[in-house]
Design a protein around this motif. Sequence first.
Motif, PDB file in Angstrom:
ATOM      1  N   VAL A 190     -12.937  -2.170   0.907  1.00 35.69           N
ATOM      2  CA  VAL A 190     -12.239  -0.963   1.350  1.00 35.69           C
ATOM      3  C   VAL A 190     -11.223  -1.399   2.395  1.00 35.69           C
ATOM      4  O   VAL A 190     -11.598  -1.922   3.435  1.00 35.69           O
ATOM      5  CB  VAL A 190     -13.231   0.041   1.976  1.00 35.69           C
ATOM      6  N   VAL A 191      -9.946  -1.213   2.091  1.00 31.37           N
ATOM      7  CA  VAL A 191      -8.912  -1.730   2.991  1.00 31.37           C
ATOM      8  C   VAL A 191      -8.081  -0.580   3.555  1.00 31.37           C
ATOM      9  O   VAL A 191      -8.014   0.501   2.970  1.00 31.37           O
ATOM     10  CB  VAL A 191      -8.017  -2.766   2.280  1.00 31.37           C
ATOM     11  N   PRO A 192      -7.454  -0.802   4.712  1.00 26.21           N
ATOM     12  CA  PRO A 192      -6.747   0.295   5.388  1.00 26.21           C
ATOM     13  C   PRO A 192      -5.416   0.638   4.721  1.00 26.21           C
ATOM     14  O   PRO A 192      -4.849  -0.166   3.978  1.00 26.21           O
ATOM     15  CB  PRO A 192      -6.501  -0.257   6.792  1.00 26.21           C
ATOM     16  N   THR A 193      -4.928   1.843   5.004  1.00 27.17           N
ATOM     17  CA  THR A 193      -3.631   2.272   4.469  1.00 27.17           C
ATOM     18  C   THR A 193      -2.576   2.376   5.568  1.00 27.17           C
ATOM     19  O   THR A 193      -1.396   2.490   5.266  1.00 27.17           O
ATOM     20  CB  THR A 193      -3.746   3.647   3.777  1.00 27.17           C
ATOM     21  N   ILE A 194      -3.005   2.394   6.826  1.00 24.66           N
ATOM     22  CA  ILE A 194      -2.040   2.365   7.928  1.00 24.66           C
ATOM     23  C   ILE A 194      -1.736   0.902   8.237  1.00 24.66           C
ATOM     24  O   ILE A 194      -2.650   0.128   8.509  1.00 24.66           O
ATOM     25  CB  ILE A 194      -2.595   3.054   9.194  1.00 24.66           C
ATOM     26  N   LEU A 231       2.846   3.617   6.035  1.00 22.60           N
ATOM     27  CA  LEU A 231       1.794   3.751   5.031  1.00 22.60           C
ATOM     28  C   LEU A 231       1.935   2.593   4.041  1.00 22.60           C
ATOM     29  O   LEU A 231       3.047   2.280   3.594  1.00 22.60           O
ATOM     30  CB  LEU A 231       1.919   5.091   4.309  1.00 22.60           C
ATOM     31  N   HIS A 274      -5.075   4.046  -2.240  1.00 16.27           N
ATOM     32  CA  HIS A 274      -3.860   4.859  -2.322  1.00 16.27           C
ATOM     33  C   HIS A 274      -2.671   3.988  -1.916  1.00 16.27           C
ATOM     34  O   HIS A 274      -2.768   3.154  -1.032  1.00 16.27           O
ATOM     35  CB  HIS A 274      -3.979   6.073  -1.412  1.00 16.27           C
ATOM     36  N   TYR A 288       1.694   4.177  -1.241  1.00 12.30           N
ATOM     37  CA  TYR A 288       2.711   5.157  -0.862  1.00 12.30           C
ATOM     38  C   TYR A 288       4.104   4.575  -1.051  1.00 12.30           C
ATOM     39  O   TYR A 288       4.384   3.482  -0.563  1.00 12.30           O
ATOM     40  CB  TYR A 288       2.507   5.553   0.606  1.00 12.30           C
ATOM     41  N   ARG A 289       4.949   5.287  -1.746  1.00 10.34           N
ATOM     42  CA  ARG A 289       6.333   4.846  -1.915  1.00 10.34           C
ATOM     43  C   ARG A 289       7.259   6.036  -1.723  1.00 10.34           C
ATOM     44  O   ARG A 289       7.136   7.044  -2.424  1.00 10.34           O
ATOM     45  CB  ARG A 289       6.577   4.314  -3.337  1.00 10.34           C
ATOM     46  N   SER A 305       5.009   9.818  -5.098  1.00 12.30           N
ATOM     47  CA  SER A 305       5.107   9.286  -3.736  1.00 12.30           C
ATOM     48  C   SER A 305       3.768   8.763  -3.236  1.00 12.30           C
ATOM     49  O   SER A 305       3.708   7.898  -2.372  1.00 12.30           O
ATOM     50  CB  SER A 305       5.617  10.374  -2.790  1.00 12.30           C
ATOM     51  N   GLU A 306       2.685   9.314  -3.760  1.00 20.27           N
ATOM     52  CA  GLU A 306       1.349   8.809  -3.428  1.00 20.27           C
ATOM     53  C   GLU A 306       0.625   8.556  -4.735  1.00 20.27           C
ATOM     54  O   GLU A 306       0.449   9.478  -5.543  1.00 20.27           O
ATOM     55  CB  GLU A 306       0.580   9.838  -2.575  1.00 20.27           C
ATOM     56  N   MET A 355      -3.322   4.114 -11.804  1.00 27.07           N
ATOM     57  CA  MET A 355      -4.290   5.045 -12.391  1.00 27.07           C
ATOM     58  C   MET A 355      -3.633   6.225 -13.093  1.00 27.07           C
ATOM     59  O   MET A 355      -4.033   6.634 -14.187  1.00 27.07           O
ATOM     60  CB  MET A 355      -5.234   5.558 -11.307  1.00 27.07           C
TER      61      MET A 355
END
Lengths: 453, 453
Positions: B172-176, B199, B222, B224-225, B236-237, B420
């Motif tokens: 489980v890795v961070p998104t910030i 993000l 997740h 983010y672009r 975008s997500e 996905m």
Amino acid sequence: MVQLGSPQLKRSLVLDSNDLIGKQVKVAGWIKTRRDHGKLIFFDLRDRSGLVQLVINPKASENSYKLAQEIRPEFVVEAVGVVKNRPENTINRDLETGNVEIEINSITILSKAESLPFDMGAEELNLELPTLLDYRALTLRHRKIAQIFKVQEAIVEGFRIASKKIGCTEIVVPTIVASATEGGAGLFEMKYYDHKAFLAQSPQLYKQMLVTVFERVWTIAHAYRAEPSVTTRHLSETTQMDCEIGFVDFNDLLDLLEEVAVTMLRHVEEACGGILKDFKMESIAYGKIPRLTVREAQEIIYKEYGRDFRREKDLAPQDEVEICEWARKKHKSDFVTITHFPTTAKPFYTMPDPKNPEYSLSYDLLFRGIEILSGSQRIHDYKELVSSLKKRGLNPKDFEMYLQAFAYGMPPEGGFSFGMERITMKTLGLKNVREASLFPRDMERIDERFSKK
Amino acid sequence: MVQLGSPQLKRSLVLDSNDLIGKQVKVAGWIKTRRDHGKLIFFDLRDRSGLVQLVINPKASENSYKLAQEIRPEFVVEAVGVVKNRPENTINRDLETGNVEIEINSITILSKAESLPFDMGAEELNLELPTLLDYRALTLRHRKIAQIFKVQEAIVEGFRIASKKIGCTEIVVPTIVASATEGGAGLFEMKYYDHKAFLAQSPQLYKQMLVTVFERVWTIAHAYRAEPSVTTRHLSETTQMDCEIGFVDFNDLLDLLEEVAVTMLRHVEEACGGILKDFKMESIAYGKIPRLTVREAQEIIYKEYGRDFRREKDLAPQDEVEICEWARKKHKSDFVTITHFPTTAKPFYTMPDPKNPEYSLSYDLLFRGIEILSGSQRIHDYKELVSSLKKRGLNPKDFEMYLQAFAYGMPPEGGFSFGMERITMKTLGLKNVREASLFPRDMERIDERFSKK
């Protein structure tokens, strides 16, 4: 560079060495430790399956012996050799491959490593938290640290097994949101094209909407809280494991949350029993879980520990520790379910207790002295929900999509949310929740410390 | 309000009615359709298991009949009645419970619904995309829409099964994140306490670091672009399903990605065969997957379709469609693996082909005309990686933690990432990727359309 030596021989994992005595094998991994004994060099080689001892004998391969002179801890190597039984007096009973060693014919360096800033070879990695995190890409490799995340993997898997068992459908919900979920505090704000947006504080509103689609849903979602304080219990980015369930009443919800918690942690004990022993953890006590209102818990704390906080709205951290101690002693349970928190202390979607609306149909699950879950029966009546939003100073206009789900028919429902990092922390007896996150986020760092920059 | 009627009778799911003929049952769910036939009222009731027909006969219960007058689609009701065989001429062979109906003795409204803005009762919900999304909390309830997300659930589950099968550990890795992953474009910026943060565009850097811990890892994350364009293929997500694997070469990676893709989609066909039939999808063609370099693919397109794009760096959407057509015809495969994209078109961590560094050891997997996966062999040498960062105008200082993993020994490694939503889209023949996201994020909306506000 990518080319690996001895292409004719398939790599085997070091744990398989036990079954390959007398055979030529190719192994690859990281050097954990190096020992020079007279003419021989010994390496402990780590791969994803475990450790094995390599022996470099100049008589077997002079080239390898020469190369081995420069090989240091964390070098990545590939080695070919013959698996041999160890002499009786050198057997290592603490190691799964402790009966064997590999006598090396050839060794190749796949990647060199700089000198390590601290010793990675010992059983325990005794570092202060800032150092542990400053060198996270290195410290995670230490067995004792890596094991934390094998347990975390089992927690997540256990949660999945439990959620499916109670008939939930998995959902994937967004983390970019247009408005505050639980009220305005602690939100991270972001630029979203020409607009303002926020990072979701929880998957709450979405999982509720999806009750009208699948009745029972689960999701594992990142949740973001701008907590401008540094405690041992809080992170800025956490992982929540959530269920939301339709056509249930308050008691059904208590039954379900306890079932999910127990199924999940039993799976962890089964999958990671050896690691829990390494961490010297006692078996989890699964006695019938006591259910207490906040008021009842405060009474017990007053009677048993003499501290009178019967006028407080919520339980303080010390209360959680004591009531868990009591539950373990009295009910042989490592869990306590606390119910009926004051309505004003809970988010707008929480259903007030019809018998006494000052309190709410809410609950926390405590585990070994800390809250690992919270949730509630929800308000499912559209008008009541709108009025609850307004009472909190929130604007129903900001919850248009969410309210839609209620305007078009919402059954009685409720749910709960586990904190993955906190469960990891308590299952392994860690002191700080940061140790239970691969790359913890808090106000002091994103990977590197801000103060260092 | 929460209290459900007939507490002595346990609720049964409507699908179980087939086994309860002659028995008194309690069912609960949403009214899908209402039909008045002379004195009788018929409801189709939906719960998480399916649909069943309720019959309200004033002779059986006058109270229920009166209440039934006000019950409309999407009302949530609980009803008690007796399961009966339907008269032969009213059997509905399209319905799993089409042999039976429930004759109701009592009915309770658990939640009312406003009048619907469109008909939810028909087999297909023929709405324009903006309406479909404006009423997302309602439209998701329609069987044909809900089924999309049962397929998505199976895709995610199939990916998990496949990743575990090849020995990966879940992370489980961070998104910030503190800096740009793939270069500066398309980043969402956020305020992080007193700092600037972003993000994550992917879990890329973290999964690479974890190769040094677990060798083989997977994560669902997740991404983010900030895509300031509105195409049918971009969000975008998004949700990425990622693997990263150590001690492999380029061919191992191609074998592994194809194995994961096939295992995943076979699981989907097995778990959701009925739904795929409902969507009139042909079975997936699993012929041996052709592997072509970009240049080879362009040659085939030129020869077979007469379009000459042999000087383009990358494949255009139309190229992807045609080469997939060709693969289906020629190789009975719904997949094509495209390799060796130009090095400059790929992120800094992509390994250039040692034989011709203008091209890289990268790959996309195409499925039914669209890219559903991309990845590459990575640069694992520290110095090479730093030099690649600099060549792209990136500052190694911004990648300190990431580079740590390489400074302390990184094996040859590579990985891949599935989209996905795109897989969901192509598995079901949807026209727009927004239909394959429960709550799609794009520049025009976060749940509600910005232009409406």
